[in-house]
Enzyme design. Sequence first.
Site, PDB file in Angstrom:
ATOM      1  N   GLU A 175      35.340  13.132  35.713  1.00 39.13           N
ATOM      2  CA  GLU A 175      34.083  13.878  35.649  1.00 39.13           C
ATOM      3  C   GLU A 175      34.281  15.328  35.207  1.00 39.13           C
ATOM      4  O   GLU A 175      34.091  16.272  35.983  1.00 39.13           O
ATOM      5  CB  GLU A 175      33.354  13.805  36.995  1.00 39.13           C
ATOM      6  CG  GLU A 175      32.912  12.382  37.326  1.00 39.13           C
ATOM      7  CD  GLU A 175      32.008  12.268  38.544  1.00 39.13           C
ATOM      8  OE1 GLU A 175      31.815  13.288  39.238  1.00 39.13           O
ATOM      9  OE2 GLU A 175      31.505  11.163  38.795  1.00 39.13           O
ATOM     10  N   GLU A 280      33.801   4.100  37.422  1.00 37.58           N
ATOM     11  CA  GLU A 280      33.489   4.436  38.820  1.00 37.58           C
ATOM     12  C   GLU A 280      32.046   4.086  39.157  1.00 37.58           C
ATOM     13  O   GLU A 280      31.127   4.330  38.381  1.00 37.58           O
ATOM     14  CB  GLU A 280      33.721   5.925  39.108  1.00 37.58           C
ATOM     15  CG  GLU A 280      33.541   6.266  40.582  1.00 37.58           C
ATOM     16  CD  GLU A 280      33.717   7.752  40.882  1.00 37.58           C
ATOM     17  OE1 GLU A 280      34.666   8.353  40.347  1.00 37.58           O
ATOM     18  OE2 GLU A 280      32.898   8.307  41.639  1.00 37.58           O
TER      19      GLU A 280
END
Length: 439
Positions: A175, A280
């Site tokens: 991220e 994820e």
Amino acid sequence: MARVRAVACSVALLPAAGSERLLSALQIVAEAGHGTAVQKVKGFGGALTDSAAMTSWPCPQMPDHLLKSSGMAGRAGLLTQDKQCPQARFPPPTVHSIPILQHAQAVARTPLSLYASPWTSPTWLKTNGAMTGRGTLKGKPGDKYHKTWANYFIRFLDEYAKHNLTFWAVTAGNEPTAGEIVFYPFQCLGFSPEHQRDFIAQDLGPALANSSHKGIQLIMLDDQRVMLPYWAEVVLNDPVAASFINGIGIHWYLDFLAPIDLTLSITHHLFPSYYLLSTEASTGSYFWEPRVVLGGWDRGSKYSHSILMNLNYYVTGWTDWNLALDLEGGPNWSKNYVDSPVIVDSSKDLFYKQPMFYHMGHFSKFILEGSQRVRLVISKKCYKCNLEYAAFLRPDGAAVLVVLNRYPMDVPFGISDPGVGYIEAVAPADSIQTYLWRR
């Protein structure tokens, strides 16, 4: 990606007699001459975070039972070594993570594919000098800070190799947009798409290519799909960066902001030689949700819905976040509690396999690595009782059809394969089914 050169499969979901509320005719066909690319599956699995490892290891019978009963160990699965937690608070990986990974490999009937995803560099390499909050690498790509961080990837791979653990891939970082957010509460390292492009081209890509870990794959983005296709265009239109990259990782948390046809589909058609991988997902992550819901069927259905949607839009695999957590949804130093397919009650030496676990099994146990997705052609559809589905041809010649019914009523239908036969079936209300047959 493979191109279909001939009719690979012809299967139809047909109406049961007398029913007016059916998915009426669903043909699985791959026709010659259309030049239609359909992806091959890599696998399904979850992340062995420090939290998951600490939760699993104290329960003596759990690692062996789960690894043998899950599709991740039973088939070609994906396991992420997700480095998210400060070492000062958690034991080193030799205490639990490495033994669990070694045991997973030992009981797996086919090799596991491991990939690693770092969350942050050491603080002395960062502009803000902290694990959390807004901060990126000091300096600029090509300098000593960026090359040092790239060398951390190599050192990680080197150390795990000493324990006979080799990795299929690494991501460029978890991220990267999180590190652009002021006061972000978890470990993060910020990158813009331009910064990630140049870091890969000048530092990480060459470091991996010149290391002893030949053939290891590199996954870019590893963030929300709402960033696509822009992020991919910035990075992959640079020929140097693109030469080091194999795939694009996506997370599911902002999917409600990102129509799948405007993100994944466009990205695939712009860059068809780079695979898409869901890296994820977790339930219970939004502030309005309860963290752990034991026996929550809806959460399992949410997983299957996401997996089917992703598979039907060129994604090659799907990775859950924490393989196992405790009753609180941790342990987690920042109280970022979430749900998990497996919940452990260490005080009673018990663990619970949640509906999420069994939903994932419909994919991980039956859709083998290398299975080829084939397109579905629908001649008539019931819009009030939509079934969700995906179909595959496995390397062993078998056909697989996964059917999810999130509608609160039974839906009768038929499955017809001209080369095999016909059966009538029912998708019960709130159910998932997998059909497997030899051809």
